[in-house]
Structures are given as C-alpha cells and as structure tokens.
Design an enzyme around this catalytic site. Structure first.
Site, mmCIF file in Angstrom:
data_model
loop_
_atom_site.group_PDB
_atom_site.id
_atom_site.type_symbol
_atom_site.label_atom_id
_atom_site.label_comp_id
_atom_site.label_asym_id
_atom_site.label_seq_id
_atom_site.Cartn_x
_atom_site.Cartn_y
_atom_site.Cartn_z
ATOM 1 N N GLY A 1 0.885 -1.188 -0.219
ATOM 2 C CA GLY A 1 -0.111 -0.402 0.106
ATOM 3 C C GLY A 1 0.691 1.673 0.228
ATOM 4 O O GLY A 1 0.325 2.788 0.267
ATOM 5 N N ILE A 2 2.070 1.429 -0.657
ATOM 6 C CA ILE A 2 2.877 2.291 -0.678
ATOM 7 C C ILE A 2 3.544 2.919 -1.491
ATOM 8 O O ILE A 2 3.252 4.617 -2.590
ATOM 9 C CB ILE A 2 4.101 1.670 -0.049
ATOM 10 C CG1 ILE A 2 4.932 2.400 0.159
ATOM 11 C CG2 ILE A 2 5.420 1.284 -1.622
ATOM 12 C CD1 ILE A 2 5.334 2.572 1.761
ATOM 13 N N LYS B 1 3.468 -7.237 -13.633
ATOM 14 C CA LYS B 1 3.647 -7.880 -12.393
ATOM 15 C C LYS B 1 2.986 -9.164 -12.349
ATOM 16 O O LYS B 1 2.192 -9.205 -12.751
ATOM 17 C CB LYS B 1 2.542 -6.197 -11.914
ATOM 18 C CG LYS B 1 1.331 -6.931 -10.998
ATOM 19 C CD LYS B 1 1.910 -6.314 -9.908
ATOM 20 C CE LYS B 1 1.012 -6.022 -8.203
ATOM 21 N NZ LYS B 1 1.568 -5.452 -7.817
ATOM 22 N N THR C 1 -2.507 -10.814 -6.499
ATOM 23 C CA THR C 1 -3.298 -11.327 -4.843
ATOM 24 C C THR C 1 -4.204 -10.099 -5.253
ATOM 25 O O THR C 1 -4.115 -9.160 -5.184
ATOM 26 C CB THR C 1 -2.083 -11.460 -3.973
ATOM 27 O OG1 THR C 1 -2.624 -10.048 -3.056
ATOM 28 C CG2 THR C 1 -1.166 -12.160 -3.992
ATOM 29 N N ASP D 1 -3.887 -4.365 -10.762
ATOM 30 C CA ASP D 1 -3.155 -3.587 -10.655
ATOM 31 C C ASP D 1 -2.825 -2.887 -12.128
ATOM 32 O O ASP D 1 -2.541 -1.772 -12.367
ATOM 33 C CB ASP D 1 -1.392 -3.786 -9.505
ATOM 34 C CG ASP D 1 -1.821 -3.971 -8.507
ATOM 35 O OD1 ASP D 1 -3.144 -3.177 -7.518
ATOM 36 O OD2 ASP D 1 -1.011 -4.496 -7.656
ATOM 37 N N ALA E 1 5.470 -7.704 -5.610
ATOM 38 C CA ALA E 1 4.078 -7.364 -4.777
ATOM 39 C C ALA E 1 4.404 -7.337 -3.436
ATOM 40 O O ALA E 1 5.416 -8.375 -3.038
ATOM 41 C CB ALA E 1 3.152 -9.355 -5.475
ATOM 42 N N GLY E 2 3.720 -6.485 -2.658
ATOM 43 C CA GLY E 2 4.300 -5.938 -1.170
ATOM 44 C C GLY E 2 6.303 -5.193 -0.967
ATOM 45 O O GLY E 2 6.219 -4.401 -1.797
ATOM 46 N N ALA F 1 -0.262 12.571 -2.714
ATOM 47 C CA ALA F 1 -1.329 12.045 -2.766
ATOM 48 C C ALA F 1 -2.943 12.224 -2.866
ATOM 49 O O ALA F 1 -2.747 12.977 -4.079
ATOM 50 C CB ALA F 1 -2.157 12.166 -1.077
ATOM 51 N N GLY F 2 -2.977 10.678 -3.637
ATOM 52 C CA GLY F 2 -4.016 10.965 -4.193
ATOM 53 C C GLY F 2 -4.421 11.137 -5.957
ATOM 54 O O GLY F 2 -4.586 10.738 -6.911
#
Length: 226
Positions: free
Chosen positions: A12-13, A37, A41, A49, A110-111, A198-199
C-alpha cells in the site's frame, strides 16, 4: 536489456501508481514501454494492478503470470487458492520474453523486496539479481520510513543489486515537520526521483499525464533504456 524493477518498503505504499506514472512518462516521451506484474493478489475484489496501470498510463503491453483472489501475501494467497507460486525460471522467463532492445520494461513486485513471490522462497530481489536489473524503491514520507528505506537499500547492496533511487509514493498536500525532514533525509540515502501527490491514482487521464510528465526528469527516464 532495459529492465527496471519497482519495489516498495511495504504494501500500500504506492508502487502501482508510481509504476503507472513512470510508464506514462515513458510513453509520452516516445519510448516503447511494457509493464510486468508477475504476481497479483486480491483480484477477487477487482483489485487488478495492471488494469490500474492501463487506465492511468495508457500502456497496453501488460503481462502477468499468476493472479490469486484473496488480498494476502503471495504464498498464502496461492495456497488458499489451491495453487503453487511460479518457479524462479518461469518468473525470469516471463520478464526476459517481454523485454527487447530499445524497450523499457517495468517490473512491479508484490509487497516488499523480500516477500516470497516464487517457489522455494524466491523474492523480487532474486529476480533483479538474475536479470541484472536495477531497482527503484517506492517509499512513504512519514515516521518509520527511514528505517524501512535503509533496510531495503541494504538488502539490495548485500546482493550487489543496483539501486536506481527512491520515489515518494504519496506526498501529503499539507506535509508536517516529520514529512519535510524525512524528505531531506531520504535524499541523503539516494536520489529521490519523484514525489507523487497523495491521491494521484484518482486523477483523470489528462491530469495524470500532466503529472507524470512533470514528476520525473526526462533525461533520467530516457537513460533507463540501454
């Protein structure tokens, strides 16, 4: 090969939006660009994604090897789906097949860097090492980011995998003292290639294109293509 691996200091970064912004910038600069990718998941909830990259970046050359429905770490998501993670060879082969002379191939993990994405404990760092590809690390601006960033950079250096710098994945509209100080400290750890607001992932196509052009230095992006 002109492969750039995109990792992050956590989940979520902002990796996907950063990948999309970089792909969009490359496309608008006239470069041939593809996005991989390998493992996704959480697709049961419509969390795709690569679809996000397609929507934001306007890039159509998109590749994945395995998708699992639950929003879990890849190994857990695969097991709960009654499946195995791909082999290291299959992951390497996917990326190598997509890449070609004159193309920028972006590979989003991923992660974080050391999350298992292939059978036998294979990580994104292993793939970067196999493919001799540099790694761009997406980081947070807030408290804790310096430790997480240093750990990621040290993990890369331990395997002699080159760092291509940092991107702040979600810069607040009103940064506080911690964020401002951290941005300066991050720049001492490595080049900060961009700080996306952000956003950014909610912007329209035209606005996202404008942001992508402004966010990255074009000379740096062009220099990624060997």
């Amino acid at each position: 090969m002109s492969i750039l691996v995109v990792t992050g200091t956590g989940t979520g970064i902002g990796k996907t939006v950063v990948t999309a912004a970089l792909a969009c910038h490359a496309r608008l600069a006239g470069l041939d660009v593809a996005v991989c990718k390998p493992i996704q998941t959480g697709t049961r909830d419509g969390d795709d994604d690569l679809a996000v990259v397609a929507r934001l970046a306007g890039v159509e050359d998109l590749h994945s090897l395995a998708k699992f429905p639950e929003p879990l770490a890849p190994l857990a998501a695969a097991h709960r789906a009654g499946a195995d993670l791909p082999s290291r060879a299959a992951l390497d082969d996917l990326i190598a097949a997509v890449d070609r002379p004159g193309r920028l191939t972006l590979v989003e993990g991923a992660g974080g860097l050391l999350v298992e994405i292939g059978r036998g404990g294979v990580t994104l760092r292993d793939l970067a090492e196999d493919l001799r590809a540099p790694v761009l690390t997406v980081v947070a601006p807030g408290l804790g980011t310096l430790n997480h960033t240093v750990l990621t950079l040290e993990a890369l250096a331990h395997r002699d995998v080159r760092s291509e710098g940092l991107v702040i994945g979600s810069w607040p509209a009103q940064p506080g003292v911690a964020e401002i100080d951290n941005r300066d400290a991050l720049a001492r750890l490595g080049p900060v290639r961009a700080a996306l607001p952000a956003g950014a992932g909610t912007l329209s196509g035209t606005d996202f294109e404008r942001l992508s052009v402004q966010a990255f230095d074009e000379a740096w992006v062009r220099g990624l293509v060997g």
